[in-house]
Scaffold this motif. Structure first.
Motif, mmCIF file in Angstrom:
data_model
loop_
_atom_site.group_PDB
_atom_site.id
_atom_site.type_symbol
_atom_site.label_atom_id
_atom_site.label_comp_id
_atom_site.label_asym_id
_atom_site.label_seq_id
_atom_site.Cartn_x
_atom_site.Cartn_y
_atom_site.Cartn_z
ATOM 1 N N ASN A 1 -6.899 5.390 11.716
ATOM 2 C CA ASN A 1 -5.728 5.285 12.432
ATOM 3 C C ASN A 1 -4.739 5.186 10.638
ATOM 4 O OD1 ASN A 1 -6.946 7.639 13.833
ATOM 5 N ND2 ASN A 1 -5.946 6.223 15.711
ATOM 6 N N THR A 2 -3.420 4.661 11.888
ATOM 7 C CA THR A 2 -2.495 3.817 10.686
ATOM 8 C C THR A 2 -3.006 2.974 10.107
ATOM 9 O OG1 THR A 2 -1.283 2.858 13.000
ATOM 10 C CG2 THR A 2 -0.847 5.246 11.939
ATOM 11 N N GLY A 3 -4.011 2.703 10.541
ATOM 12 C CA GLY A 3 -4.602 1.398 9.168
ATOM 13 C C GLY A 3 -3.723 -0.292 9.474
ATOM 14 N N VAL A 4 -3.004 -0.028 11.011
ATOM 15 C CA VAL A 4 -3.166 -1.324 11.597
ATOM 16 C C VAL A 4 -3.981 -2.661 11.412
ATOM 17 C CG1 VAL A 4 -1.575 -2.578 13.725
ATOM 18 C CG2 VAL A 4 -0.975 -0.145 12.553
ATOM 19 N N GLN A 5 -5.693 -2.239 11.641
ATOM 20 C CA GLN A 5 -6.600 -2.696 11.972
ATOM 21 C C GLN A 5 -7.403 -2.842 10.836
ATOM 22 O OE1 GLN A 5 -8.329 -1.925 16.281
ATOM 23 N NE2 GLN A 5 -6.937 -0.442 15.672
ATOM 24 N N THR A 6 -7.207 -1.431 10.322
ATOM 25 C CA THR A 6 -8.566 -1.967 8.613
ATOM 26 C C THR A 6 -7.714 -2.239 7.772
ATOM 27 O OG1 THR A 6 -7.648 0.684 8.600
ATOM 28 C CG2 THR A 6 -9.685 -0.569 9.690
ATOM 29 N N GLY A 7 -6.097 -1.961 7.859
ATOM 30 C CA GLY A 7 -5.431 -3.335 6.968
ATOM 31 C C GLY A 7 -5.944 -4.206 7.147
ATOM 32 N N GLY A 8 -6.741 -4.442 7.727
ATOM 33 C CA GLY A 8 -7.484 -5.744 7.534
ATOM 34 C C GLY A 8 -7.993 -7.286 6.749
ATOM 35 N N PHE A 9 -8.829 -5.497 5.810
ATOM 36 C CA PHE A 9 -10.336 -6.159 5.705
ATOM 37 C C PHE A 9 -9.885 -5.681 3.907
ATOM 38 C CE2 PHE A 9 -12.859 -2.721 5.154
ATOM 39 C CZ PHE A 9 -13.124 -2.408 5.844
ATOM 40 N N THR A 10 -10.679 -6.193 2.769
ATOM 41 C CA THR A 10 -10.110 -5.519 1.069
ATOM 42 C C THR A 10 -11.587 -4.057 1.031
ATOM 43 O OG1 THR A 10 -9.780 -7.424 0.886
ATOM 44 C CG2 THR A 10 -9.925 -6.430 -1.082
ATOM 45 N N SER A 11 -10.949 -2.972 1.623
ATOM 46 C CA SER A 11 -12.657 -2.179 1.115
ATOM 47 C C SER A 11 -12.672 -2.063 0.223
ATOM 48 C CB SER A 11 -12.277 -1.007 2.143
ATOM 49 O OG SER A 11 -13.190 -0.131 1.645
ATOM 50 N N PRO A 12 -13.567 -2.201 -0.636
ATOM 51 C CA PRO A 12 -13.767 -1.222 -2.135
ATOM 52 C C PRO A 12 -13.861 -0.122 -2.246
ATOM 53 C CG PRO A 12 -16.155 -2.842 -1.094
ATOM 54 C CD PRO A 12 -15.138 -2.394 -0.500
ATOM 55 N N LEU A 13 -14.143 0.370 -0.874
ATOM 56 C CA LEU A 13 -13.536 1.809 -1.500
ATOM 57 C C LEU A 13 -12.140 3.001 -1.162
ATOM 58 C CD1 LEU A 13 -16.384 2.633 1.348
ATOM 59 C CD2 LEU A 13 -16.876 3.252 -0.715
ATOM 60 N N ARG A 14 -11.710 1.675 -1.032
ATOM 61 C CA ARG A 14 -10.130 2.359 -0.722
ATOM 62 C C ARG A 14 -9.037 2.031 -1.963
ATOM 63 N NH1 ARG A 14 -7.804 -1.465 3.596
ATOM 64 N NH2 ARG A 14 -9.850 -0.843 5.042
ATOM 65 N N ARG A 15 -8.768 3.244 -1.745
ATOM 66 C CA ARG A 15 -7.534 3.497 -3.661
ATOM 67 C C ARG A 15 -6.417 3.792 -3.056
ATOM 68 N NH1 ARG A 15 -10.301 7.490 -7.627
ATOM 69 N NH2 ARG A 15 -10.941 9.133 -6.027
ATOM 70 N N GLY A 16 -5.664 3.278 -1.945
ATOM 71 C CA GLY A 16 -4.175 3.584 -0.999
ATOM 72 C C GLY A 16 -4.256 5.234 -0.931
ATOM 73 N N GLU A 17 -3.236 5.597 0.015
ATOM 74 C CA GLU A 17 -2.576 7.251 -0.123
ATOM 75 C C GLU A 17 -3.233 7.532 -1.489
ATOM 76 O OE1 GLU A 17 -3.029 8.640 3.482
ATOM 77 O OE2 GLU A 17 -3.473 9.518 1.765
ATOM 78 N N THR A 18 -3.400 9.152 -1.138
ATOM 79 C CA THR A 18 -3.243 10.167 -2.584
ATOM 80 C C THR A 18 -3.124 11.534 -1.665
ATOM 81 O OG1 THR A 18 -5.732 10.191 -1.910
ATOM 82 C CG2 THR A 18 -4.904 8.372 -3.827
ATOM 83 N N VAL A 19 -2.747 12.043 -2.074
ATOM 84 C CA VAL A 19 -2.680 13.445 -2.368
ATOM 85 C C VAL A 19 -3.722 13.874 -2.957
ATOM 86 C CG1 VAL A 19 -0.954 15.784 -3.008
ATOM 87 C CG2 VAL A 19 -0.221 13.968 -2.341
ATOM 88 N N ASP A 20 -4.434 14.571 -2.285
ATOM 89 C CA ASP A 20 -5.856 15.435 -2.819
ATOM 90 C C ASP A 20 -5.299 16.873 -2.926
ATOM 91 O OD1 ASP A 20 -6.457 12.650 -1.729
ATOM 92 O OD2 ASP A 20 -8.423 13.532 -0.973
ATOM 93 N N ILE A 21 -6.315 17.097 -4.004
ATOM 94 C CA ILE A 21 -5.961 18.456 -4.225
ATOM 95 C C ILE A 21 -7.469 18.914 -5.132
ATOM 96 C CG2 ILE A 21 -3.171 18.067 -4.511
ATOM 97 C CD1 ILE A 21 -3.463 18.539 -7.293
#
Lengths: 627, 543, 319
Positions: free
Chosen positions: B438-458
């Motif tokens: 969701n809004t990342g309030v909880q998952t923002g707490g850990f460093t995910s190697p998959l995370r690349r920040g918000e993107t516009v996928d096209i």
């Protein structure tokens, strides 16, 4: 399935090689250009995942074109076949002939295994090191640059051409790849081949020593007829057995096989009739026939001789097996180091198909059978009857635990007959002679004739056919005795997985029952002769190194046991035993017993056999004191 | 569905079914462990069909991916129904015994020929036909859906179109056949079970229609409840807009960032007379609050139960002491009650649960000891000896049928409210990623190697036509707002369709773009479709 | 209301003898299950009830009358009239050797139970000589099948190598890997079906690898941690545990394990929170709960840190 591919693209040559084998990609999702219809549909389910069995041949297609398996080619293959990249990498790295680091396109694999070793292979390698340079080594680290020079040489385990030792295999990748197995490989000749002066085009093999002998059964056509000529095969009795089989019906064929008491020639000596009967009776369909042509036991080359020189007999025998066991599809699993056998077999299959001897209406009857050759890629373990299945299915060639046995759950999980080449061609003789008549040949416990592969320090090396029960002495006499008139020291029976017998034991009859009683084995028919100049410690280390290299790595006893065995032999050879020679021998025995008792498959279970026989039978290390 | 709000099948049945439809559900990423059960079925030989505008990781497992246009689910479902009826595969006996309204339904779906459906959805007619026949011919089949069905202005109609398919084929009320919404939050099902919805009390009991229910609750609580439903979330915001709602008590909800048309949401919350926020974080909503009540984390700092997507009630337990100042939700509520003149004492979670059991028959049999011992129980579970029901609506197969008939619903294709046009030529659809929530309030707490920040996928095609590549920053604008984000080129998208999440609200306020077109029946907003424009921006520009 | 559920096929009972004692076990069960039911302890390493048995470690071998070689009890099914010996001389010898082989080539310092077994079976892993020097980082990843360079005579080969640390969530210390295949199975067909991991290479050079041994962030890994959950040796370890161990603060005797439900999506995965000093140090899931069978996703496995971040800061960076 959701594949995650590395960002690596195939070169045009790699893509072309894969597309030539698989055909062009069907849509944008599996490697083609994105087309409008791809925007709204895609297949990715069971059908896509069912192509796994194409992985090994596709990898070989890349290998033949460019000489190694790059990340780009592997990713493209994975996309084409819906295979996870890590899985495909695990498969590629299982096979010695599929390097995943750059290798020059032209490579000569020089056999330094025991059969060639006693015929000067080490000297060849030493001279190559001097004249050409060191054997090719994979680049260390992650460097994936292509090698500057276009050729290199590499050491190889037994190539199955022991009668022309030293043997070598040329593999030259390219648009028109070249693969040739050749004998009498001197350093000078290998250097010339590496330099591009191909002297291997003539694939003529030395004739078998018994050529023309009217008593031959299995070898009666060898060196008598053109192996590519179906009519010549028929003129010499070919396809009589299949016609007989079709008349007898499946039950009748199995009865004859059972009456013949034919036992498997691959090493395990399982009754062929019982195996066929078990598959024929399985209600689950389809059934498969697999011809085990992965002849890789060091010192073994009899199957190669049959496949090269009488390929139609293999095709006919498999067709009989298919008919008798209710199978419509056969696979020949052929070791990758036998290019000539592959050519000859494929030719025979094509000819037989075009003449109605394979396909939908064999001999105009409602009988269907087709044969596909699957080529191995440098893994001894794939000759294990269940490892073959995994290899054909596109997985790592790791043996499966038994039970369940192949007759219940075999290739693609279905009931499967696995027979070695020699066993299969015996079937033709059983039908030709009739089961009881066949059983009259040889001994009561070992019927029929057997092929033996004589190599090493023997005057006339080659394949010999003799009735089972013939003594080792008689066989050695046939082969002209020890080369150069030297004294016989020992004979290795059955290959690296077999054992040594002493010079004073050569009156041993070569039958299952006599060898078993003597604590030896016929194995795959290896009879490797060693004279009194032999450095047995060196031979044992090579055998130990062979098992360490060829262990699949699945089970602990074999994976680590083969290493510990080699280390102990290395220490003995270097005269640096831990706690004295007796302690090392005791340790070897402990290691060997655990390998024998607790390994998954025959490789680990027999990895100590030759070493054990050298220690206990030859008393090799008796009286050896640490230096 | 037919009176009880919950998925009809257990996960175990999903493993043992023959055909699975994942419809608007990217379970591989958003319900990964549910997808394990799907994978078990697939490994057993079950076929899976994925209906999703994107070829998601879920869709890549499908035997066929039906890559429909956003918001054309009803056309697809109705066309499948027509195929099934024309193939003679409608389950006439079940329809006769268990359903009502079939003739009207048959007449309605007759308009959805394969040609028309292909035109609307984009999915080739033969693929629709194949999927329909596979579903109808299966011995067992389940349909599972998620927000791809419900985050539309016609969410309820979408759901009804899927229910229709199950009624048509008899794929409900039997072991291994069912209809399953996959819940997005760990207790969204439990919230409904407990009556934390505007129109039902605990156990989905309607006090406005059933006098016995009202009497029971009135007696238990010593009050006289008004026979009137409350407001759903959209109606609350409408109420704020019209000045009817002046005070809000938000517990564990971050509407300032999770609502569509975020600028409006913030404006309305700011304009309240009184906003109380009870949360484990100082969320964006909490920043706007008059009073903030720091709460303990319900899943690890307090005791209680939650209900999952297969209606299984399970225990949550306290493993940690909450940080200083944070209090258990129940404690806070009881204290507020006390300040308002009602002393409830400090009941334990078990005591509260036992009160629920005494009033809601569907959970009556679920004592704490049983929940502990049996690893959770499926509702309904009427008494201490009842094992709990693995699947719902078996009554439809009883002869004569138990309870009321399950009605077919005539539903018609109705495209998203805002379609791409010359000014806003791209369709933006939003969703979630595997490692964020969701809004990342909880998952923002850990460093995910998959995370690349918000993107516009096209899509690769759009990247080429816009002249942008991976990582290039673009401005995405809708009629409501505009954000800047880097591009991710994603081959799972087709030309014209772009994708964003709202996991990184502090970075990219995706929900300023989305449209607040809500479904009148469920109150869900159309997060799945709005029209946007995309323009490359110079590298130095930031939001 | 009648609830119709799927019925499993009926299972008959099979009579067999284990260590001289006649017992009955359900048809289709394994020798290991039969042994455990009657209280006979058999060590296992590569076996796990939630994974397809690969029977590769061979520490669970038993002797079955009529069988030429020992059989893996973890996968061999009971048969009528089977006579099983779990402590015969051959069995004890093979177990001892397997334990020696492993202990002499792999770092078993974080493998539970193994120290006890080494003692019970009088294994002496040091009798193979001193260990050869560890491999350089990545060196074992490039080994090609069919060739090897033997170690200096007198030394024993091991799989020692530097730990691979390429992300913040978990690390891979393959010097501790016994190649039990569990991680590959959990990542593959048995559970996750992501196939980020494979066994690459052959024989003693076989190793767990990604494609071309790329680092995890380049691989297919989705950080579900289901491989860590099944790893029997600590070769795969949560970074949180690794850091605590490095700091000398890892103390299982001070840890509590509390079962609760994941705070994220609605699947309802059971979590086991391992808490030390009011801090979550790792998260597992019960093997015997049918929602997860021990598996989680990245959020359930690693997404708990926010709870702890609250104590130090009001809200996590990045929202």
């Amino acid at each position: 399935m959701d594949l995650h591919l590395l960002d690596a693209a195939p070169t045009p040559a790699e893509r072309a090689a894969i597309d030539a084998f698989l055909g062009p990609p069907k849509d944008g999702w599996t490697g083609g250009a994105r087309e409008p219809q791809d925007a709204h549909t895609a297949a990715g389910g069971h059908h896509s995942r069912s192509q796994r069995h194409l992985l090994l041949p596709a990898l070989l297609a890349v290998q033949r074109r460019v000489g190694w398996i790059s990340a780009g080619s592997l990713m493209y293959l994975c996309q084409r076949l819906t295979i996870p990249p890590a899985d495909a990498y695990g498969v590629a790295t299982f096979y010695a002939l599929l390097p995943t680091a750059p290798r020059p396109p032209r490579v000569v694999h020089v056999c330094d295994d025991i059969g060639c070793r006693v015929r000067g292979a080490e000297a060849v390698c030493a001279e190559l090191e001097r004249t050409v340079g060191p054997a090719h080594h994979p680049p260390t680290g992650t460097s994936h640059e292509l090698p500057a020079i276009g050729s290199g040489w590499i050491r190889s385990p037994c190539l199955g051409l022991c009668e022309e030792a030293p043997a070598a295999l040329l593999t030259q990748a390219g648009a028109t790849p070249v693969e040739r197995l050749f004998g009498n490989a001197t350093a000078g000749r290998i250097a010339a081949v590496l330099a591009g002066n191909d002297s291997t085009a003539d694939q003529t093999r030395a004739p078998i020593p018994q050529a023309g002998d009217p008593d031959l059964l299995l070898l009666r056509r060898v060196d008598r007829i053109d192996p590519t000529d179906l009519d010549a095969y028929r003129a010499h009795g070919g396809y009589q057995a299949l016609r007989l089989a079709l008349d007898l019906g499946p039950d009748g064929v199995i009865r004859e096989i059972a009456d013949s008491k034919l036992a498997g020639r691959g090493g395990a000596a399982f009754p062929t009739g019982r195996k066929w009967d078990a598959v024929a009776k399985q209600p689950v369909r389809p059934h498969y026939v697999v011809c085990n042509a992965d002849e890789s036991e060091p010192g073994t080359f009899k199957d190669r001789v049959i496949m090269e020189k009488d390929p139609y007999s293999v095709v006919e025998a498999m067709t009989v097996a298919g008919f008798a066991t209710g199978s419509e599809q056969g696979f020949i699993y052929l070791r990758g180091e036998y290019p000539l056998a592959r050519t000859r077999l494929q030719h025979a299959i094509d000819q037989a198909t075009s003449r109605g001897l394979l396909g939908d209406n064999i001999m105009s009857r409602p009988v269907r059978f087709t044969i596909e050759i699957r080529v191995g890629a440098g893994a001894y373990i794939c000759g294990e009857e269940t490892a073959i299945f995994n290899s054909i299915e596109g997985f790592r060639g790791e043996p499966r635990n038994k039970p369940p046995f192949p007759v219940q759950i075999g290739l693609f999980g279905k009931p499967t007959v696995v027979n070695n080449v020699e066993t299969l061609v015996n079937v033709l003789e059983v039908l030709r002679l009739g089961g009881p008549q066949y059983a009259a040949i040889g001994t009561a416990g070992s019927t029929g004739t057997r092929l033996f592969c004589l190599s090493g320090h023997v005057a006339r090396p080659g394949v010999y056919e003799v009735p089972s029960g013939t003594t080792l002495r008689r066989l050695l006499e046939l082969a002209g005795g020890v080369a150069g008139g030297r004294a016989l020291k020992a004979v290795l029976l059955g290959g690296a997985a077999g054992g040594f017998v002493r010079a004073d034991e050569i009156d041993l009859p070569l039958s299952f029952e006599a060898t078993r009683a003597a604590g030896a084995t016929l194995g795959s028919g290896v009879v490797m002769v060693f004279d009194d100049t032999t450095d047995f410690a060196d031979i044992l280390r090579r055998i130990a190194a062979f098992f360490r290299d060829e262990s699949c790595g699945q089970c602990v006893p074999c994976r680590v046991g083969t290493v510990r065995q080699e280390e102990a032999l290395h220490r003995l050879q270097a005269h640096r035993p831990i706690g004295g020679t007796a302690a090392e021998l005791a340790l070897l025995d402990e290691i060997g017993l655990a390998m024998k008792d607790a390994s998954i498959c025959g490789l680990g279970q027999t990895a100590y056999s030759a070493v054990e026989s050298a220690i206990k039978r030859l008393k090799l290390f008796d009286g050896v004191a640490p230096r | 569905m037919f009176g009880a709000g919950g998925g009809t099948s257990s996960y175990r049945e999903v493993e043992e079914t023959d055909v699975i439809f994942l419809w608007g559900a990217n379970a591989r990423d958003n319900h990964p462990i549910f997808f394990h059960h799907v994978l078990k079925a697939i490994r057993r030989g079950a076929r899976m069909f994925a209906c999703d505008p994107r070829r998601t990781s879920t869709a890549q497992w499908a035997d066929a991916w039906l890559g429909l246009h956003v918001g054309t689910d009803i056309a697809l479902a109705n066309a499948m129904a027509r195929v099934i009826i024309h193939a003679g595969l409608a389950n006439q006996a079940f329809i006769a015994n268990a359903t009502s309204g079939f003739e009207a339904y048959r007449a309605a779906v007759e308009q959805y020929t394969l040609a028309r459906a292909e035109r609307i959805t984009g999915v080739p007619g033969e693929v629709i036909e194949r999927a329909a026949l596979a579903y109808a011919r299966a011995d067992r089949a389940v349909i599972c859906w998620t927000l791809g069905i419900t985050e539309h202005h016609n969410a309820v109609d979408n759901v009804l179109s899927l229910i229709n398919l199950a009624l048509l084929t008899g794929h409900v009320g039997r072991y291994g056949s069912g209809l399953n919404p996959l819940r997005g939050q760990n207790n969204v099902q439990g919230g409904g079970d407990m009556g934390a919805i505007p129109n039902r009390l605990a156990g989905f009991q309607d006090w406005t229609k059933d006098a016995a229910v009202k009497a029971k609750f009135d007696a238990a609580w010593g009050i006289d409840m008004k026979a009137q439903y409350g407001r759903n979330l959209s109606q609350m915001f409408e109420g704020m807009e019209h000045g009817e709602v002046r005070a809000v008590y938000a517990i564990g909800e971050n509407p300032a960032q999770s609502e569509a048309d975020q600028n409006r949401a913030e404006r309305l919350l700011t304009g309240l007379d009184h906003l109380v926020v009870q949360d484990i974080f100082l969320t964006r909503t909490a920043e706007l609050a008059t009073v903030v009540l720091p709460a303990s984390a319900s899943w690890c700092e307090s005791e209680g139960t939650v209900t999952n997507s297969e209606r299984r009630v399970q225990r949550v337990r306290k493993a940690l002491e909450p940080p200083p100042g944070a209090r258990d939700d129940m404690w806070i509520i009881a204290e507020i009650a006390k300040r308002l003149g009602h002393d409830w004492g400090q009941p334990s979670a078990e005591a509260v649960w036992n009160e629920v059991r005494s009033l809601a028959p569907m959970v009556a049999g679920m004592s704490y000891p049983r929940l502990e011992r049996e690893g959770g129980l499926h509702w309904p579970c009427y008494d201490e000896t009842h094992p709990g029901e693995q699947f719902l609506h078996g009554r439809l197969w009883q002869q004569p049928r138990g309870g009321p008939a399950a009605p077919f619903s005539v539903v018609e294709h109705d495209p998203p409210v805002e379609m791409p046009d010359a000014e806003y030529p791209f369709q933006l659809t939003t969703g979630r990623r595997l490692d964020s929530y969701n809004t990342g309030v909880q998952t923002g707490g850990f460093t995910s190697p998959l995370r690349r920040g918000e993107t516009v996928d096209i899509s690769p095609e759009d990247a080429a036509s816009l002249g942008v590549g991976e990582g290039d920053r673009v401005r995405v604008s809708s009629r409501r707002g505009s954000v800047v984000a880097p591009v991710r080129v994603d081959s799972s998208l087709r030309a014209g369709l772009v994708f964003m999440t709202f996991h990184h609200q502090d970075q990219v306020k995706t929900n300023v773009l989305t449209i607040d077109a809500t479904d009148p029946k469920s109150g869900t907003a159309e997060f799945k479709a709005c029209a946007v424009r995309i323009e490359p921006v110079a590298a130095a520009v930031t939001t | 209301m009648t609830t119709l559920v799927s019925l499993a096929p009926p299972r008959r009972l099979v009579s067999l003898t284990i260590d001289g004692k006649g017992i009955e076990a359900p048809e289709g069960s394994t020798i290991l299950e039969a042994c455990r039911t009657q209280g006979t302890e058999i060590p296992t390493l590569c076996y796990l009830e939630t994974l397809h048995p690969v029977n590769v470690c061979r520490v669970c071998v038993v002797e079955v009358e009529g069988s030429r070689v020992l059989v893996p009890s973890c996968s061999r099914r009971v048969e009528p009239g089977m006579v099983v010996k779990t402590q015969s001389e051959r069995v004890v010898h093979s177990r001892k050797m397997v334990l020696e082989f492993l202990a002499s080539s792999v770092d078993l310092s974080t493998t539970p139970e193994v120290a006890r077994w080494l003692g019970e079976y009088a294994a002496r892993p040091d009798r193979y000589g001193p260990p050869a020097p560890p491999a350089a980082a990545g060196a074992r990843d490039g080994l090609e099948p069919g060739h090897h360079d033997p170690v200096e005579p007198g030394f024993r080969a091991t799989v020692a190598q530097p730990t691979k640390i390429d992300n913040e969530l978990y690390l891979r210390d393959y010097g501790k890997c016994i190649l039990c295949y569990k991680c590959v199975e959990a990542c593959g067909t048995d559970h996750q079906n992501t196939f980020a991991l494979t066994v690459a290479g052959r024989g003693f050079d076989a190793r767990i690898s990604t494609e071309f041994a790329v680092e995890l962030p380049r691989s297919a890994c989705v950080y579900c941690g289901n491989c860590i959950a099944v790893c029997p040796t600590g070769a795969l370890m949560f970074k949180s545990e690794y850091d605590h161990r490095a700091a000398g603060t890892w103390d299982e005797s001070r840890q509590t394990v509390t079962q609760t439900i994941c705070p994220y999506c609605g699947v309802g995965c059971n979590l086991e929170l391992h808490v030390q000093d009011n801090e979550i140090v790792k998260v597992t899931s019960p093997l015997d709960h049918d929602v997860t069978e021990g598996n989680l996703c990245i959020k359930g496995r690693f997404g708990w840190q926010f709870v702890q971040n609250r104590a130090s800061e009001e809200r996590p960076q990045g929202g």
